[in-house]
Design a protein around this motif. Structure first.
Motif, mmCIF file in Angstrom:
data_model
loop_
_atom_site.group_PDB
_atom_site.id
_atom_site.type_symbol
_atom_site.label_atom_id
_atom_site.label_comp_id
_atom_site.label_asym_id
_atom_site.label_seq_id
_atom_site.Cartn_x
_atom_site.Cartn_y
_atom_site.Cartn_z
ATOM 1 N N VAL A 84 -4.100 7.682 0.158
ATOM 2 C CA VAL A 84 -3.777 8.878 0.816
ATOM 3 C C VAL A 84 -3.874 8.833 2.349
ATOM 4 O O VAL A 84 -5.242 8.458 2.682
ATOM 5 C CB VAL A 84 -4.466 10.020 0.133
ATOM 6 N N HIS A 85 -2.927 8.752 3.061
ATOM 7 C CA HIS A 85 -3.096 8.868 4.616
ATOM 8 C C HIS A 85 -2.504 10.234 5.008
ATOM 9 O O HIS A 85 -2.878 10.510 6.181
ATOM 10 C CB HIS A 85 -2.509 7.656 5.215
ATOM 11 N N PHE A 86 -1.637 10.754 4.318
ATOM 12 C CA PHE A 86 -1.027 11.989 4.612
ATOM 13 C C PHE A 86 -1.565 13.266 3.880
ATOM 14 O O PHE A 86 -1.542 12.733 2.536
ATOM 15 C CB PHE A 86 0.279 11.722 4.726
ATOM 16 N N ILE A 87 -1.754 14.310 4.208
ATOM 17 C CA ILE A 87 -1.703 15.550 3.603
ATOM 18 C C ILE A 87 -0.952 16.644 4.131
ATOM 19 O O ILE A 87 -0.538 16.623 5.307
ATOM 20 C CB ILE A 87 -3.334 15.825 3.614
ATOM 21 N N PRO A 88 -0.663 17.700 3.355
ATOM 22 C CA PRO A 88 0.152 18.751 3.676
ATOM 23 C C PRO A 88 -0.598 19.850 4.354
ATOM 24 O O PRO A 88 -1.696 20.131 4.108
ATOM 25 C CB PRO A 88 0.733 19.298 2.404
ATOM 26 N N THR A 89 -0.044 20.200 5.681
ATOM 27 C CA THR A 89 -0.665 21.403 6.260
ATOM 28 C C THR A 89 -0.566 22.768 5.599
ATOM 29 O O THR A 89 -0.005 22.607 4.211
ATOM 30 C CB THR A 89 0.096 21.522 7.587
ATOM 31 N N GLN A 90 -1.212 23.748 6.293
ATOM 32 C CA GLN A 90 -1.007 25.031 5.398
ATOM 33 C C GLN A 90 0.359 25.382 5.365
ATOM 34 O O GLN A 90 0.632 26.153 4.445
ATOM 35 C CB GLN A 90 -1.849 26.175 6.133
ATOM 36 N N ILE A 147 -11.574 22.559 8.541
ATOM 37 C CA ILE A 147 -11.983 21.050 8.028
ATOM 38 C C ILE A 147 -12.384 21.181 6.591
ATOM 39 O O ILE A 147 -11.974 20.142 5.850
ATOM 40 C CB ILE A 147 -13.141 20.707 8.806
ATOM 41 N N GLU A 148 -12.707 22.390 5.811
ATOM 42 C CA GLU A 148 -12.521 22.407 4.761
ATOM 43 C C GLU A 148 -11.325 22.463 3.833
ATOM 44 O O GLU A 148 -11.240 21.698 2.741
ATOM 45 C CB GLU A 148 -13.413 23.721 4.020
ATOM 46 N N TYR A 149 -10.377 22.837 4.522
ATOM 47 C CA TYR A 149 -8.871 22.872 3.945
ATOM 48 C C TYR A 149 -8.615 21.374 3.965
ATOM 49 O O TYR A 149 -7.869 20.800 2.898
ATOM 50 C CB TYR A 149 -7.933 23.745 4.792
ATOM 51 N N VAL A 150 -8.874 20.736 4.959
ATOM 52 C CA VAL A 150 -8.375 19.305 5.059
ATOM 53 C C VAL A 150 -9.146 18.357 3.918
ATOM 54 O O VAL A 150 -8.750 17.491 3.283
ATOM 55 C CB VAL A 150 -8.792 18.648 6.575
ATOM 56 N N ILE A 151 -10.353 18.566 4.058
ATOM 57 C CA ILE A 151 -11.339 17.830 3.035
ATOM 58 C C ILE A 151 -11.008 18.049 1.592
ATOM 59 O O ILE A 151 -10.556 17.236 0.505
ATOM 60 C CB ILE A 151 -12.809 18.114 3.064
ATOM 61 N N HIS A 152 -10.727 19.365 1.087
ATOM 62 C CA HIS A 152 -10.186 19.642 -0.060
ATOM 63 C C HIS A 152 -8.872 19.118 -0.459
ATOM 64 O O HIS A 152 -8.730 18.664 -1.611
ATOM 65 C CB HIS A 152 -10.268 21.407 -0.246
ATOM 66 N N THR A 153 -8.004 19.188 0.359
ATOM 67 C CA THR A 153 -6.511 18.792 0.258
ATOM 68 C C THR A 153 -6.688 17.413 0.070
ATOM 69 O O THR A 153 -5.884 16.763 -0.726
ATOM 70 C CB THR A 153 -5.352 19.378 1.338
ATOM 71 N N PHE A 154 -7.309 16.615 0.931
ATOM 72 C CA PHE A 154 -7.560 14.987 0.788
ATOM 73 C C PHE A 154 -7.701 14.791 -0.531
ATOM 74 O O PHE A 154 -7.145 13.868 -1.382
ATOM 75 C CB PHE A 154 -8.263 14.727 1.855
ATOM 76 N N TYR A 155 -8.942 15.340 -1.124
ATOM 77 C CA TYR A 155 -9.390 14.975 -2.432
ATOM 78 C C TYR A 155 -8.537 15.494 -3.530
ATOM 79 O O TYR A 155 -8.463 14.769 -4.616
ATOM 80 C CB TYR A 155 -10.929 15.120 -2.498
ATOM 81 N N GLN A 156 -8.070 16.557 -3.500
ATOM 82 C CA GLN A 156 -6.996 17.182 -4.357
ATOM 83 C C GLN A 156 -5.729 16.069 -4.626
ATOM 84 O O GLN A 156 -5.342 15.698 -5.663
ATOM 85 C CB GLN A 156 -6.553 18.500 -3.835
ATOM 86 N N GLN A 157 -5.227 15.618 -3.345
ATOM 87 C CA GLN A 157 -4.304 14.551 -3.187
ATOM 88 C C GLN A 157 -4.592 13.499 -3.931
ATOM 89 O O GLN A 157 -3.781 12.710 -4.789
ATOM 90 C CB GLN A 157 -3.494 14.416 -1.711
ATOM 91 N N GLU A 202 0.820 -1.151 0.151
ATOM 92 C CA GLU A 202 0.104 0.014 0.124
ATOM 93 C C GLU A 202 0.859 1.248 -0.101
ATOM 94 O O GLU A 202 1.640 1.413 0.910
ATOM 95 C CB GLU A 202 -0.967 0.014 1.316
ATOM 96 N N VAL A 203 1.095 2.021 -0.997
ATOM 97 C CA VAL A 203 2.011 2.929 -1.292
ATOM 98 C C VAL A 203 1.153 4.343 -1.050
ATOM 99 O O VAL A 203 0.044 4.475 -1.628
ATOM 100 C CB VAL A 203 2.420 3.016 -2.928
ATOM 101 N N ASP A 204 1.915 5.031 -0.260
ATOM 102 C CA ASP A 204 1.410 6.375 0.282
ATOM 103 C C ASP A 204 1.751 7.404 -0.577
ATOM 104 O O ASP A 204 3.023 7.447 -1.293
ATOM 105 C CB ASP A 204 2.004 6.671 1.772
ATOM 106 N N TYR A 205 0.615 8.306 -1.134
ATOM 107 C CA TYR A 205 0.931 9.405 -1.956
ATOM 108 C C TYR A 205 1.528 10.683 -1.120
ATOM 109 O O TYR A 205 0.676 11.012 -0.207
ATOM 110 C CB TYR A 205 -0.251 9.774 -2.869
ATOM 111 N N LEU A 206 2.641 11.232 -1.427
ATOM 112 C CA LEU A 206 2.979 12.463 -0.663
ATOM 113 C C LEU A 206 3.060 13.445 -1.843
ATOM 114 O O LEU A 206 4.282 14.362 -1.630
ATOM 115 C CB LEU A 206 4.160 12.221 0.115
ATOM 116 N N GLY A 207 2.511 13.471 -2.710
ATOM 117 C CA GLY A 207 2.833 14.693 -3.634
ATOM 118 C C GLY A 207 3.716 14.281 -4.743
ATOM 119 O O GLY A 207 4.080 13.026 -4.888
ATOM 120 N N ASP A 208 4.156 15.354 -5.462
ATOM 121 C CA ASP A 208 4.915 14.946 -6.735
ATOM 122 C C ASP A 208 6.212 14.181 -6.441
ATOM 123 O O ASP A 208 6.594 13.245 -7.348
ATOM 124 C CB ASP A 208 5.436 16.028 -7.560
#
Length: 275
Positions: free
Chosen positions: A117-123, A149-159, A90-96
């Motif tokens: 996706v388990h990790f997302i970037p903070t602001q 929470i909107e930042y977290v949701i948006h970033t999760f789906y963006q990732q 199970e490979v984690d995606y951490l951006g490019d």
């Protein structure tokens, strides 16, 4: 490895599990024995991949060769011949810079990969694990994400969308898993137009690219969630998406957890589609 052929001919499979090499609660041979005992014909190990940041849940680079050695021992072990065992990850995606499409994973002798996706970037750009218990999620919302929470949701789906576009995986793992922690943090958020718009963009990518997804049953018994939800499953089945039912087992007694219920739901959806 022909995943589509496996899921078409049998339900005695599980292609998502964890062991001592990451955050699993049993060693590989114990999990293999449990898979055989419950009648599995195909079983995949999928340790959380090495990542370039610190994480107690992910396997280390140094343990990768040991993992493949253990797979070979299991494949040759007397009494295990009734089940075919696969070396997945199970490979984690951490951006490019890191994810299933990274060259590192292409050179490993893997039978298949799950992209998650388990990790997302903070602001501020630091990658933080947003998986796990809702109480921990609430702490990280306060400590790391400014309670946005909107930042977290948006970033999760963006990732998630970026990972799909980059490719390199065979199965998309629990792609709407943020729904659980988000709804615990802010009840009703998953019914909002904002949430639906973030999710819809990922659904459209899955449909357009015919991505194979998993129906992850791990959280059903304790939390009442399937990932994806039954509502989303209908959309995906109607769109001709291949769906793999996985228990994401971390314990030997949870290899079959809620899988029969998941297949019942899929059967109802397929029957309704025929009507």
């Amino acid at each position: 490895m022909d995943i589509k052929n496996i899921i078409l001919k049998t339900r005695k499979y599980n292609l998502h599990s964890h062991t001592q090499f990451c955050d699993g609660r049993a060693d590989m041979q114990t999990m293999a024995a449990a898979a055989v005992d419950c009648g599995m014909l195909y079983y995949g190990f999928t340790p959380h991949s090495p990542i370039p940041i610190e994480s107690s849940c992910n396997m280390s680079v140094d343990s990768v060769n040991k993992y493949f050695d253990e797979i070979e021992i299991i494949r040759q072990k007397p009494g295990f011949h009734t089940c075919k065992f696969y070396a997945g990850m199970e490979v984690d995606y951490l951006g490019d810079s890191w994810g299933p499409s990274n060259e590192y994973f292409r050179h490993l002798p893997l039978d298949y990969t799950i992209g998650s996706v388990h990790f997302i970037p903070t602001q501020d750009g630091d990658y933080i694990d947003i998986d796990g218990h809702p109480d921990r999620f609430k702490d990280r919302m306060r400590e790391c994400f400014r309670n946005d929470i909107e930042y977290v949701i948006h970033t999760f789906y963006q990732q998630t969308a970026a990972m799909i576009i980059a490719g390199g995986f065979d199965i998309l793992g629990h792609f709407d898993k943020i729904s659980h922690n988000a709804s615990c943090y802010k009840p009703g958020i998953t019914d909002s137009n904002f949430y639906k718009s973030c999710l819809d963009s990922v659904i459209q990518l899955i449909l357009d690219r015919k991505i194979c997804i998993e129906l992850n049953t791990k959280a059903r018994k304790d939390h009442g969630f399937f990932f994806p939800s039954e509502e989303l499953l209908r959309i995906l089945v109607d769109g001709g998406i291949d769906i793999v039912v996985n228990s994401d087992a971390h314990y030997p007694d949870r290899i079959t957890a809620s899988r029969s219920e998941a297949f019942e739901i899929l059967d109802r959806i397929h029957e309704a589609k025929k009507a």
